[in-house]
Write an enzyme that holds these catalytic residues in place. Structure first.
Site, PDB file in Angstrom:
ATOM      1  N   CYS A   1      13.363  11.307   6.701  1.00 19.99           N
ATOM      2  CA  CYS A   1      13.229  10.896   8.040  1.00 19.99           C
ATOM      3  C   CYS A   1      14.671  11.232   8.846  1.00 19.99           C
ATOM      4  O   CYS A   1      14.484  11.509   9.972  1.00 19.99           O
ATOM      5  CB  CYS A   1      13.041   9.286   8.110  1.00 19.99           C
ATOM      6  SG  CYS A   1      14.138   8.359   6.956  1.00 19.99           S
TER       7      CYS A   1
ATOM      8  N   GLU B   1       9.208  17.266  14.288  1.00 21.54           N
ATOM      9  CA  GLU B   1       9.786  17.161  12.677  1.00 21.54           C
ATOM     10  C   GLU B   1       9.122  18.073  11.682  1.00 21.54           C
ATOM     11  O   GLU B   1       7.789  18.027  11.445  1.00 21.54           O
ATOM     12  CB  GLU B   1       9.434  15.836  12.112  1.00 21.54           C
ATOM     13  CG  GLU B   1       9.935  15.438  11.009  1.00 21.54           C
ATOM     14  CD  GLU B   1       9.685  13.823  10.743  1.00 21.54           C
ATOM     15  OE1 GLU B   1       8.864  13.489  11.079  1.00 21.54           O
ATOM     16  OE2 GLU B   1      10.648  13.307  10.158  1.00 21.54           O
TER      17      GLU B   1
ATOM     18  N   GLY C   1       2.272   5.757  12.827  1.00 22.73           N
ATOM     19  CA  GLY C   1       3.001   4.958  13.375  1.00 22.73           C
ATOM     20  C   GLY C   1       2.202   4.128  14.697  1.00 22.73           C
ATOM     21  O   GLY C   1       2.163   3.149  14.832  1.00 22.73           O
TER      22      GLY C   1
ATOM     23  N   LYS D   1       0.805  -1.110   0.012  1.00 21.84           N
ATOM     24  CA  LYS D   1      -0.070  -0.053   0.073  1.00 21.84           C
ATOM     25  C   LYS D   1       0.948   1.274  -0.106  1.00 21.84           C
ATOM     26  O   LYS D   1       1.414   1.692   1.225  1.00 21.84           O
ATOM     27  CB  LYS D   1      -0.882  -0.047   1.234  1.00 21.84           C
ATOM     28  CG  LYS D   1      -2.296   0.699   1.055  1.00 21.84           C
ATOM     29  CD  LYS D   1      -1.991   2.283   0.654  1.00 21.84           C
ATOM     30  CE  LYS D   1      -1.882   3.106   1.776  1.00 21.84           C
ATOM     31  NZ  LYS D   1      -1.573   4.368   1.205  1.00 21.84           N
TER      32      LYS D   1
ATOM     33  N   GLY E   1       6.487   5.936   8.118  1.00 23.79           N
ATOM     34  CA  GLY E   1       5.700   6.879   7.891  1.00 23.79           C
ATOM     35  C   GLY E   1       5.940   7.938   9.205  1.00 23.79           C
ATOM     36  O   GLY E   1       7.031   7.615   9.850  1.00 23.79           O
ATOM     37  N   SER E   2       4.886   8.592   9.574  1.00 22.40           N
ATOM     38  CA  SER E   2       5.122   9.682  10.769  1.00 22.40           C
ATOM     39  C   SER E   2       4.893   8.855  12.011  1.00 22.40           C
ATOM     40  O   SER E   2       4.406   7.910  12.272  1.00 22.40           O
ATOM     41  CB  SER E   2       4.118  10.624  10.469  1.00 22.40           C
ATOM     42  OG  SER E   2       2.811  10.251  10.556  1.00 22.40           O
ATOM     43  N   THR E   3       5.500   9.670  13.142  1.00 27.01           N
ATOM     44  CA  THR E   3       5.384   8.863  14.381  1.00 27.01           C
ATOM     45  C   THR E   3       3.918   8.703  14.663  1.00 27.01           C
ATOM     46  O   THR E   3       3.389   7.678  15.478  1.00 27.01           O
ATOM     47  CB  THR E   3       6.244   9.516  15.623  1.00 27.01           C
ATOM     48  OG1 THR E   3       7.731   9.301  15.027  1.00 27.01           O
ATOM     49  CG2 THR E   3       6.109   9.205  16.764  1.00 27.01           C
TER      50      THR E   3
ATOM     51  N   GLU F   1       9.167   2.237  10.969  1.00 27.09           N
ATOM     52  CA  GLU F   1      10.294   3.139  10.681  1.00 27.09           C
ATOM     53  C   GLU F   1       9.668   4.716  10.592  1.00 27.09           C
ATOM     54  O   GLU F   1       8.848   4.980   9.598  1.00 27.09           O
ATOM     55  CB  GLU F   1      10.845   2.971   9.256  1.00 27.09           C
ATOM     56  CG  GLU F   1      11.581   1.613   9.042  1.00 27.09           C
ATOM     57  CD  GLU F   1      12.875   1.627   9.907  1.00 27.09           C
ATOM     58  OE1 GLU F   1      13.216   2.641  10.343  1.00 27.09           O
ATOM     59  OE2 GLU F   1      13.467   0.759  10.297  1.00 27.09           O
TER      60      GLU F   1
HETATM   61  P1  NAD Z   1       2.120   9.158   6.852  1.00 24.92           P
HETATM   62  O1  NAD Z   1       2.125   8.721   8.221  1.00 24.92           O
HETATM   63  O2  NAD Z   1       1.053  10.233   6.757  1.00 24.92           O
HETATM   64  O3  NAD Z   1       2.056   8.257   5.725  1.00 24.92           O
HETATM   65  C1  NAD Z   1       2.622   6.997   5.712  1.00 24.92           C
HETATM   66  C2  NAD Z   1       1.681   5.868   5.103  1.00 24.92           C
HETATM   67  O4  NAD Z   1       0.913   5.362   5.985  1.00 24.92           O
HETATM   68  C3  NAD Z   1       1.095   6.422   3.549  1.00 24.92           C
HETATM   69  O5  NAD Z   1       1.032   5.281   2.749  1.00 24.92           O
HETATM   70  C4  NAD Z   1      -0.301   6.585   4.171  1.00 24.92           C
HETATM   71  O6  NAD Z   1      -1.290   6.316   3.232  1.00 24.92           O
HETATM   72  C5  NAD Z   1      -0.533   5.438   5.233  1.00 24.92           C
HETATM   73  N1  NAD Z   1      -1.311   5.685   6.531  1.00 24.92           N
HETATM   74  C6  NAD Z   1      -1.705   7.032   6.755  1.00 24.92           C
HETATM   75  N2  NAD Z   1      -2.629   6.916   7.874  1.00 24.92           N
HETATM   76  C7  NAD Z   1      -2.771   5.443   8.103  1.00 24.92           C
HETATM   77  C8  NAD Z   1      -3.789   4.657   8.935  1.00 24.92           C
HETATM   78  N3  NAD Z   1      -4.545   5.351   9.722  1.00 24.92           N
HETATM   79  N4  NAD Z   1      -3.490   3.304   8.889  1.00 24.92           N
HETATM   80  C9  NAD Z   1      -2.750   2.699   8.033  1.00 24.92           C
HETATM   81  N5  NAD Z   1      -1.985   3.537   7.032  1.00 24.92           N
HETATM   82  C10 NAD Z   1      -2.011   4.806   7.308  1.00 24.92           C
HETATM   83  O7  NAD Z   1       3.754   9.693   6.603  1.00 24.92           O
HETATM   84  P2  NAD Z   1       4.240  10.443   5.383  1.00 24.92           P
HETATM   85  O8  NAD Z   1       3.806  11.808   5.793  1.00 24.92           O
HETATM   86  O9  NAD Z   1       3.835   9.818   4.118  1.00 24.92           O
HETATM   87  O10 NAD Z   1       5.532  10.364   5.589  1.00 24.92           O
HETATM   88  C11 NAD Z   1       6.485  11.152   6.158  1.00 24.92           C
HETATM   89  C12 NAD Z   1       6.826  10.612   7.480  1.00 24.92           C
HETATM   90  O11 NAD Z   1       7.436   9.360   7.357  1.00 24.92           O
HETATM   91  C13 NAD Z   1       7.770  11.384   8.257  1.00 24.92           C
HETATM   92  O12 NAD Z   1       7.600  11.503   9.717  1.00 24.92           O
HETATM   93  C14 NAD Z   1       9.425  10.743   8.121  1.00 24.92           C
HETATM   94  O13 NAD Z   1      10.200  11.021   9.225  1.00 24.92           O
HETATM   95  C15 NAD Z   1       8.921   9.213   8.152  1.00 24.92           C
HETATM   96  N6  NAD Z   1       9.904   8.451   7.427  1.00 24.92           N
HETATM   97  C16 NAD Z   1      10.546   7.420   8.089  1.00 24.92           C
HETATM   98  C17 NAD Z   1      11.317   6.567   7.630  1.00 24.92           C
HETATM   99  C18 NAD Z   1      12.118   5.852   8.185  1.00 24.92           C
HETATM  100  O14 NAD Z   1      12.731   4.918   7.931  1.00 24.92           O
HETATM  101  N7  NAD Z   1      12.374   5.827   9.742  1.00 24.92           N
HETATM  102  C19 NAD Z   1      11.744   6.931   5.979  1.00 24.92           C
HETATM  103  C20 NAD Z   1      10.883   7.735   5.552  1.00 24.92           C
HETATM  104  C21 NAD Z   1       9.976   8.724   6.288  1.00 24.92           C
END
Ligand code: NAD
Length: 500
Positions: free
Chosen positions: A306, A403, A255, A197, A250-252, A272
């Site tokens: 990230c 962040e 997560g 996804k 994704g975001s904390t 992550e």
């Molecule tokens: P996000 O959390 O908004 O989205 C990430 C993914 O999660 C997307 O595919 C989104 O559709 C999905 N998602 C959103 N809500 C969901 C839910 N309720 N249930 C299941 N899936 C859901 O994050 P973003 O804005 O796309 O990415 C940026 C964040 O990712 C930043 O905080 C960044 O630091 C982090 N990031 C971490 C790493 C790492 O390896 N640690 C790498 C890259 C980005």
């Protein structure tokens, strides 16, 4: 360098040489080896962040689509074509995937650059790493062994490392082809099947990759792709009882939601998440090297990384010289067309992201921070943001603690190594850090004292090609990707005891 400089030289999407796959039209998802639209027939739009022009749309998958994908993945998991495949053949298929990625690296990199705005130099690098990650994990199916354990006379005991089942992989838009391999390659190497996804605003490269995978020997249904919103398709995947594990980037905040929801079915999760990483520069550092690493640390991918080194700490005494050099170096990161050779920084990925970063600049000003350079929109079209440096910041300010995910760094000074350690660790996050020093003792003391999953010394953002673990301390994540640690999170151990 200020926001008043000329408009970025970006020709319209229609006039640029971009792959047909991202141009107008509607792309399809992949379920059970077939291309399908969403059950609802609905789609989501895509926008080129450099030009604000429309790109091809993607299906808006929801719970029914996720259910179909999980069933297809479940069937493929037990099908002898995959379940009984010999380890060496599975390894050959992973190498085949690496070949396909290599052959189409140019196209996939361009798709990501157009879809989410990262410069070609960065997406090209991500694709090169992607194929290496598959090659690294291609060696593992033949080496995934359990152990034989002493069990006494007339008894035998041993362990087996078995796959989990269906793995749901959910990841972000800031590096679609950078984040996927560290999850997909070990999941397949261990014998799982997957439902992918991708992020809703950057799904096109994944759909193209799925098309390419259909040309390999991977059995149908082993890799399925459902596009859609996080709160719809993402949430449905996390909640689905047929999914054994969620691998998430994704975001904390998201997560934490994923972990909470996964608890209902006791799914495994690896997370992550976000960061607010420190870059610590000691007075004895090679300042020319340090200044380039520090600038790239918070400006690379327009700060949408990230591991962004967005908190800069410099030793008192070199502050003035360092800031002067940093401002000069930041000029090389003036935003431009992601597809133009030499561009180091493109636009922010979406309008929402642009608005979010802009709002943090309002917060910075309200909190009393000083904008040394940048601070707002760059140019007059596209989501370009000027490289920004803030000083006069306090540790309690939101721009220091949260962040921002944009090209914004905050800079303060420290007095000695203990002060540097305390400041670097004064954060809820713990993903990465960089330390700049020529003193070996300082380097090792800092490496041990910093609370982060990765510490770079005199370098920045060197990612591994699969063989090094990567992940977060504190609220930056759970579990590791890469290496054997990463592979083990896609296996479960079975104990066998035999009476002889
Ligand atoms: P996000 O959390 O908004 O989205 C990430 C993914 O999660 C997307 O595919 C989104 O559709 C999905 N998602 C959103 N809500 C969901 C839910 N309720 N249930 C299941 N899936 C859901 O994050 P973003 O804005 O796309 O990415 C940026 C964040 O990712 C930043 O905080 C960044 O630091 C982090 N990031 C971490 C790493 C790492 O390896 N640690 C790498 C890259 C980005």
């Amino acid at each position: 360098m200020t926001a008043a400089v000329s408009v970025p030289p970006v020709a319209g999407t229609a006039r640029r040489d971009i792959p047909a796959f991202v141009r107008a039209g509607e792309r399809m998802m992949w379920i059970g080896g077939r291309q399908v639209a969403a059950v609802s027939g609905r789609t989501l739009p895509n926008t080129d962040p450099a030009t604000e022009e429309a790109l091809a749309g993607v299906p808006r998958g929801e719970a029914a689509d996720v259910d179909a994908a999980v069933h297809a993945a479940r069937a493929a998991f037990t099908d002898p074509a995959w379940a009984e495949m010999s380890p060496d053949r599975r390894g050959r298929i992973l190498n085949q995937i690496a070949d396909v990625i290599e052959e189409h690296a140019d196209e996939l990199a361009t798709i990501d650059s157009v879809n989410m705005g990262a410069p070609r130099v960065l997406t090209t690098h991500m694709l090169a790493e992607a194929s290496e990650v598959f090659r690294y994990y291609a060696g593992w199916p033949t080496k995934l062994s359990g152990v034989s354990v002493p069990a006494g006379k007339d008894r035998m005991a041993y362990t087996r490392k078995e796959p989990l089942g269906v793995v749901g992989i959910i990841w972000g838009w800031n590096g679609p082809m950078g984040q996927l391999p560290g999850k997909l390659a070990p999941a397949l190497a261990a014998g799982n099947t997957v439902v992918l996804k991708p992020a809703e605003t950057a799904s096109l490269s994944t759909l193209r990759l799925a098309e390419l995978l259909a040309g390999t020997d991977l059995p149908a249904g082993v890799v399925n792709v459902v596009t859609g919103l996080g709160a719809e398709a993402g949430q449905a995947l996390v909640a689905h009882p047929g999914v054994a594990k969620i691998a998430f980037t994704g975001s904390t905040a998201t997560g934490k939601l994923v972990q909470r929801q996964a608890a209902d079915t006791l799914k495994r999760v690896t997370l992550e998440l976000g960061g607010k990483s420190p870059s610590v520069v000691f007075a004895d550092a090679d300042l020319d090297v340090a200044v380039r690493g520090v600038a790239a640390g918070f400006l690379g991918n327009a700060g949408q990384a990230c591991v962004a080194g967005s908190r800069v700490f410099v030793e008192e005494g070199i502050r003035e010289e360092f800031v002067e050099k940093l401002l000069k170096t930041m000029e090389a990161f003036t935003p431009g067309d992601p597809l133009t050779r030499g561009t180091l920084v493109g636009p922010l990925s979406t309008k929402a992201q642009f608005d979010r970063v802009s709002s943090y600049l309002d917060i910075a000003r309200e909190e009393g921070a000083n904008v040394v350079t940048g601070g707002g929109r760059f140019g007059d079209h596209g989501y370009f943001f000027a490289p920004t440096l803030l000083d006069d910041v306090r540790p309690d300010m939101r721009v220091v603690r949260e962040e921002i995910f944009g090209p914004v760094g905050v800079i303060t000074t420290f007095t000695d190594i203990d002060d540097a350690i305390a400041r670097a660790n004064d954060t809820d996050y713990g993903l990465a850090a960089s330390v700049w020093t020529t003193n070996l003792t300082t380097a090792h003391r800092m490496a041990a004292a910093i609370e982060a999953g990765t510490v770079w010394i005199n370098t920045w953002a060197e990612m591994s090609t699969g063989n090094l673990p990567f992940g977060g301390y504190k609220q930056s994540g759970l579990g590791r990707e890469g290496g054997l640690e990463g592979l083990d999170t896609y296996t479960q151990v079975k104990t066998v005891r035999i009476a002889l």
